[in-house]
Design a protein around this motif. Structure first.
Motif, mmCIF file in Angstrom:
data_model
loop_
_atom_site.group_PDB
_atom_site.id
_atom_site.type_symbol
_atom_site.label_atom_id
_atom_site.label_comp_id
_atom_site.label_asym_id
_atom_site.label_seq_id
_atom_site.Cartn_x
_atom_site.Cartn_y
_atom_site.Cartn_z
ATOM 1 N N SER A 36 0.835 -1.207 0.000
ATOM 2 C CA SER A 36 0.000 0.000 0.000
ATOM 3 C C SER A 36 0.867 1.253 0.000
ATOM 4 O O SER A 36 0.557 2.242 -0.682
ATOM 5 N N ILE A 37 1.967 1.228 0.766
ATOM 6 C CA ILE A 37 2.865 2.380 0.796
ATOM 7 C C ILE A 37 3.543 2.572 -0.554
ATOM 8 O O ILE A 37 3.714 3.708 -1.026
ATOM 9 N N GLU A 38 3.902 1.484 -1.199
ATOM 10 C CA GLU A 38 4.499 1.598 -2.537
ATOM 11 C C GLU A 38 3.501 2.216 -3.513
ATOM 12 O O GLU A 38 3.879 3.017 -4.378
ATOM 13 N N ALA A 39 2.219 1.857 -3.377
ATOM 14 C CA ALA A 39 1.197 2.453 -4.243
ATOM 15 C C ALA A 39 1.056 3.941 -3.975
ATOM 16 O O ALA A 39 0.872 4.748 -4.905
ATOM 17 N N VAL A 40 1.129 4.340 -2.706
ATOM 18 C CA VAL A 40 1.088 5.768 -2.364
ATOM 19 C C VAL A 40 2.289 6.487 -2.976
ATOM 20 O O VAL A 40 2.163 7.576 -3.556
ATOM 21 N N ALA A 68 -6.749 14.520 1.156
ATOM 22 C CA ALA A 68 -6.743 13.951 2.507
ATOM 23 C C ALA A 68 -8.097 13.336 2.843
ATOM 24 O O ALA A 68 -8.171 12.243 3.439
ATOM 25 N N GLU A 69 -9.176 14.006 2.479
ATOM 26 C CA GLU A 69 -10.516 13.449 2.709
ATOM 27 C C GLU A 69 -10.672 12.111 2.002
ATOM 28 O O GLU A 69 -11.197 11.138 2.576
ATOM 29 N N ILE A 70 -10.245 12.055 0.750
ATOM 30 C CA ILE A 70 -10.412 10.842 -0.058
ATOM 31 C C ILE A 70 -9.636 9.676 0.561
ATOM 32 O O ILE A 70 -10.171 8.567 0.730
ATOM 33 N N LEU A 71 -8.382 9.915 0.924
ATOM 34 C CA LEU A 71 -7.556 8.840 1.469
ATOM 35 C C LEU A 71 -8.050 8.400 2.840
ATOM 36 O O LEU A 71 -8.122 7.191 3.129
ATOM 37 N N ALA A 72 -8.395 9.349 3.708
ATOM 38 C CA ALA A 72 -8.867 8.992 5.048
ATOM 39 C C ALA A 72 -10.175 8.224 4.988
ATOM 40 O O ALA A 72 -10.386 7.275 5.750
ATOM 41 N N GLY A 73 -11.063 8.620 4.085
ATOM 42 C CA GLY A 73 -12.335 7.920 3.960
ATOM 43 C C GLY A 73 -12.191 6.522 3.414
ATOM 44 O O GLY A 73 -13.020 5.646 3.693
ATOM 45 N N ALA A 74 -11.129 6.281 2.648
ATOM 46 C CA ALA A 74 -10.910 4.953 2.068
ATOM 47 C C ALA A 74 -10.201 4.021 3.038
ATOM 48 O O ALA A 74 -10.583 2.854 3.189
ATOM 49 N N CYS A 75 -9.145 4.512 3.703
ATOM 50 C CA CYS A 75 -8.394 3.714 4.683
ATOM 51 C C CYS A 75 -7.667 4.678 5.595
ATOM 52 O O CYS A 75 -6.606 5.204 5.239
ATOM 53 N N CYS A 76 -8.203 4.899 6.762
ATOM 54 C CA CYS A 76 -7.660 5.920 7.651
ATOM 55 C C CYS A 76 -6.245 5.569 8.115
ATOM 56 O O CYS A 76 -5.412 6.451 8.298
ATOM 57 N N THR A 78 -3.832 3.985 6.422
ATOM 58 C CA THR A 78 -2.871 4.346 5.385
ATOM 59 C C THR A 78 -2.757 5.856 5.265
ATOM 60 O O THR A 78 -1.655 6.398 5.104
ATOM 61 N N TRP A 79 -3.895 6.551 5.331
ATOM 62 C CA TRP A 79 -3.839 8.018 5.321
ATOM 63 C C TRP A 79 -2.952 8.528 6.443
ATOM 64 O O TRP A 79 -2.117 9.413 6.234
ATOM 65 N N PHE A 80 -3.092 7.955 7.641
ATOM 66 C CA PHE A 80 -2.370 8.472 8.799
ATOM 67 C C PHE A 80 -0.866 8.258 8.650
ATOM 68 O O PHE A 80 -0.080 9.127 9.035
#
Length: 357
Positions: A36-40, A68-76, A78-80
């Protein structure tokens, strides 16, 4: 004519739909994976605030918030992990010290991911991490209570306070080293997946060229204190995700419509305040708006659990995950000023504390 979406918003939505949202429950249980981090890193989002000349995008604030809204809403979780990265990028972009030339480009291009270890500065006048001069460099001693992304980050931004009451920030590799020892990963009620540890510093030494910022504590604090008076975009992302669950349930659509209107209103007000040119002004309005954002998030995540019934207690259910992530956001980046305002609103009989408003 319809204006095409900003390319970074398109990238964020694609990342959320393909990678983050489908894995969110697994990540919540098993931890943020390296994949997931590699995808980010590949998405281009890690350079969203960096100067174009250094490989970034220098995106407008509105785009930064919406991603930030999009990423947090999808997987908080990974966003964090990835949101820690943006403070080091901003600090490097403003620095004139040699470390800028070494790290800003790789961080802006997504070649490296940075974490942060500086929340302890907000405990001042206590000094959890002390910095002293030693052997032509800097020695760090003390304890960092929170460090997110251990095992995922490539570098970290570490901070402490000098004997002259200055804050000092420096970069180092995010790994165990002589004088730097991580705790086992913390077991948290929410976001255990973020691989958060504490760090023990016992004579940890860095060369002077690792330093990115040194400034009187009060000079730094003047710019730091107002940041957390604004509502976090992640709160709006979690709220929108919970409302999305309600919109998919025919029995909950009226509730979803009401909550969507409340979300739109408080989000608009929050971002108007965030865009105010003087961040130290209108603080009371910012705090009221922040607590209202919490109210709407709490109502939306609670409604998602209620609508899900017994199924919402299953750890595979997104409703319970969003409720726990929302609980985490109530204290993420909390300062005494924010805590006092939030507790005051919760203890008040007025409309600011009424979740059914």
């Amino acid at each position: 004519m319809t204006v095409p979406p900003h390319p970074l918003l398109t990238a964020a939505r694609d990342l959320a739909a393909r990678v983050l949202a489908p894995r969110a429950e697994d990540v919540d249980r098993d931890g943020v994976p390296v994949s997931s981090i590699e995808a980010v890193k590949r998405s281009g989002l890690l350079g969203i605030t960096a100067p174009v000349a250094d490989g970034g995008s220098a995106a407008p604030a509105a785009v930064v918030r919406e991603t930030a809204e999009i990423l947090a809403g999808a997987c908080c979780s990974t966003w964090f992990v990835q949101t820690q990265h943006h403070t080091p990028v901003t600090m490097l972009a403003r620095s004139g010290l040699p470390v800028r030339d070494r790290l800003l480009g790789p961080l802006a291009r997504g070649e490296l991911l940075s974490g942060v270890a500086y929340a302890q500065l907000r405990a001042h006048p206590r000094v959890p991490v002390r910095v002293t001069r030693e052997r032509g460099g800097r020695r760090f001693d003390g304890r960092v209570p929170w460090y997110t992304g251990w095992g995922l980050n490539d570098v970290m931004l570490l901070a402490g306070v000098t004997d002259r009451d200055e804050v000092l920030f420096a970069f180092t590799e995010a790994r165990e080293q002589p004088g730097l020892r991580p705790s086992p990963p913390m077991r948290l009620a929410a976001l255990t997946a973020s691989r958060t540890v504490s760090l023990e510093l016992d004579g940890f030494w860095l060369p002077e060229e690792a330093v990115v910022l040194r400034a009187p504590y009060e000079t730094w604090a003047v710019t730091d204190r107002p940041k957390n008076t604004n509502a976090s975009p992640a709160v709006f992302g979690i709220t929108a995700a919970a409302i999305g669950l309600l919109e998919d349930d025919p029995s909950a659509r009226d509730t979803a419509q009401t909550l969507r209107a409340r979300l739109d209103e408080v989000r608009r007000q929050a971002y108007e305040l965030a865009d105010h040119p003087v961040p130290t002004e209108r603080v009371e309005e910012r705090l009221v708006c922040k607590t209202r954002a919490y109210d709407v998030m709490r109502a939306a995540t609670t409604a998602a659990v209620v609508a899900g019934g017994g199924r919402a207690m299953d750890l595979r259910s997104p409703a319970q995950r969003l409720a726990r992530e929302g609980m985490f956001l109530l204290v993420q980046g909390q300062t005494p000023q924010v805590r006092a305002a939030h507790l005051g609103s919760l203890g008040s009989p007025g409309p600011a504390s009424a979740v059914s408003r």
